[in-house]
Design an enzyme around this catalytic site. Structure first.
Site, PDB file in Angstrom:
ATOM      1  N   CYS A   1       9.417 -88.758  29.248  1.00  0.00           N
ATOM      2  CA  CYS A   1      10.631 -89.015  29.735  1.00  0.00           C
ATOM      3  C   CYS A   1      10.782 -89.707  31.022  1.00  0.00           C
ATOM      4  CB  CYS A   1      11.470 -87.471  29.998  1.00  0.00           C
ATOM      5  SG  CYS A   1      12.877 -87.438  31.010  1.00  0.00           S
TER       6      CYS A   1
ATOM      7  N   CYS B   1      13.072 -88.220  33.758  1.00  0.00           N
ATOM      8  CA  CYS B   1      13.031 -86.989  34.720  1.00  0.00           C
ATOM      9  C   CYS B   1      11.822 -86.083  34.066  1.00  0.00           C
ATOM     10  CB  CYS B   1      14.298 -86.277  34.820  1.00  0.00           C
ATOM     11  SG  CYS B   1      15.356 -86.047  33.239  1.00  0.00           S
ATOM     12  N   SER B   2      12.187 -85.161  33.372  1.00  0.00           N
ATOM     13  CA  SER B   2      11.184 -84.336  32.625  1.00  0.00           C
ATOM     14  C   SER B   2      11.885 -83.802  31.728  1.00  0.00           C
ATOM     15  CB  SER B   2      10.542 -83.150  33.760  1.00  0.00           C
ATOM     16  OG  SER B   2      11.922 -82.462  34.512  1.00  0.00           O
ATOM     17  N   CYS B   3      12.850 -84.260  30.736  1.00  0.00           N
ATOM     18  CA  CYS B   3      13.111 -83.752  29.550  1.00  0.00           C
ATOM     19  C   CYS B   3      12.005 -83.166  28.739  1.00  0.00           C
ATOM     20  CB  CYS B   3      14.013 -84.771  28.839  1.00  0.00           C
ATOM     21  SG  CYS B   3      15.465 -85.173  29.709  1.00  0.00           S
TER      22      CYS B   3
END
Lengths: 41, 207
Positions: free
Chosen positions: B110, B113-115
């Site tokens: 991702c 971000c941090s999906c």
């Protein structure tokens, strides 16, 4: 809003810095896309 | 790249302080209680873990028809298994499985971000959120994988899935050699989180 999975050839993004043998799939919201035919015109 | 995307030194302490302040404010305003936060964290630490992903992968390894359904309609295939309630819930709304084959290796990142597919893989590991990793894994994935121990053959196509939109991808790794006689349960025990993100293969069982 629809989201499309778009396949990018890394050379189209990073040119000669692209790493061979990999492809990148990104998700793009429809608002950021235009039909290919429209772009060609 | 490292300089450009590097962390400020006090990043961790600053983030922790901000979270504490936010939690205190929400409790003070009566929006949540202290127990709410513990409950959510507990849910994602005990029910929503990589164990779910490992069970899904093991089923795909032992049932070719399930493996086919898994990549064509991931949520429906996942729903066939006896997994905790909420697989289609938070961060699992649009699960998408991508399967490795002898000629194709998949990597999930991702960049924004941090999906991450929480119900399948649990909370994202720290390095997954690292700005340098996120940037480099998009631009030079093969080099990054090699640095962390996965040296892909040049003939293998590497597909990088940037889960920044709404899908939550996970990888169905290849079944290792030497596992022919193993049960689904034994196979599930072999599957690692790293293999389901695509930064590693599933190692063959120790002889």
């Amino acid at each position: 809003m629809p989201v499309y999975i778009v396949r990018f050839e890394p050379t189209e993004i990073w040119g000669e810095l692209a790493e061979p043998g990999a492809v990148l799939y990104g998700e793009i919201y429809q608002a950021y896309l235009t039909p290919a035919t429209e772009e060609q015109q | 790249v490292t300089v450009q995307f590097g962390y400020p030194e006090n990043r961790e302490a600053g983030s922790a302080a901000r979270v504490r302040a936010l939690e205190a404010l929400l409790i003070e305003k009566g929006v949540i209680t202290g127990a709410t936060v513990d409950k959510v964290l507990g849910y994602f630490e005990t029910d929503m873990t990589p164990l779910n992903g490992a069970k899904i992968v093991a089923r795909a390894w032992t049932d070719p028809e399930f493996a086919e359904r898994l990549v064509t309609d991931t949520p429906a295939a996942v729903a066939e298994l006896d997994l905790p309630v909420g697989m289609e819930g938070a961060e699992g709304e649009h699960l998408m499985a991508v399967a490795n084959t002898p000629g194709v290796h998949n990597l999930v990142i991702c960049t924004l971000c941090s999906c991450f597919p929480w119900p399948v893989l649990g909370l994202p590991p720290y390095w997954y959120k690292d700005p340098t990793f996120r940037a480099r894994a998009a631009r030079e994935p093969r080099v990054v994988l090699k640095e962390i121990g996965l040296d892909l053959d040049p003939s293998v196509e590497l597909r990088v899935w940037d889960s920044s939109g709404h899908s939550r991808w996970f990888v169905v790794p290849s079944r290792p050699a030497g596992t022919e006689g193993m049960s689904e349960e034994e196979l599930a025990a072999l599957v690692t989180t790293e293999s389901m993100i695509g930064i590693a293969e599933v190692p063959a069982p120790a002889a």
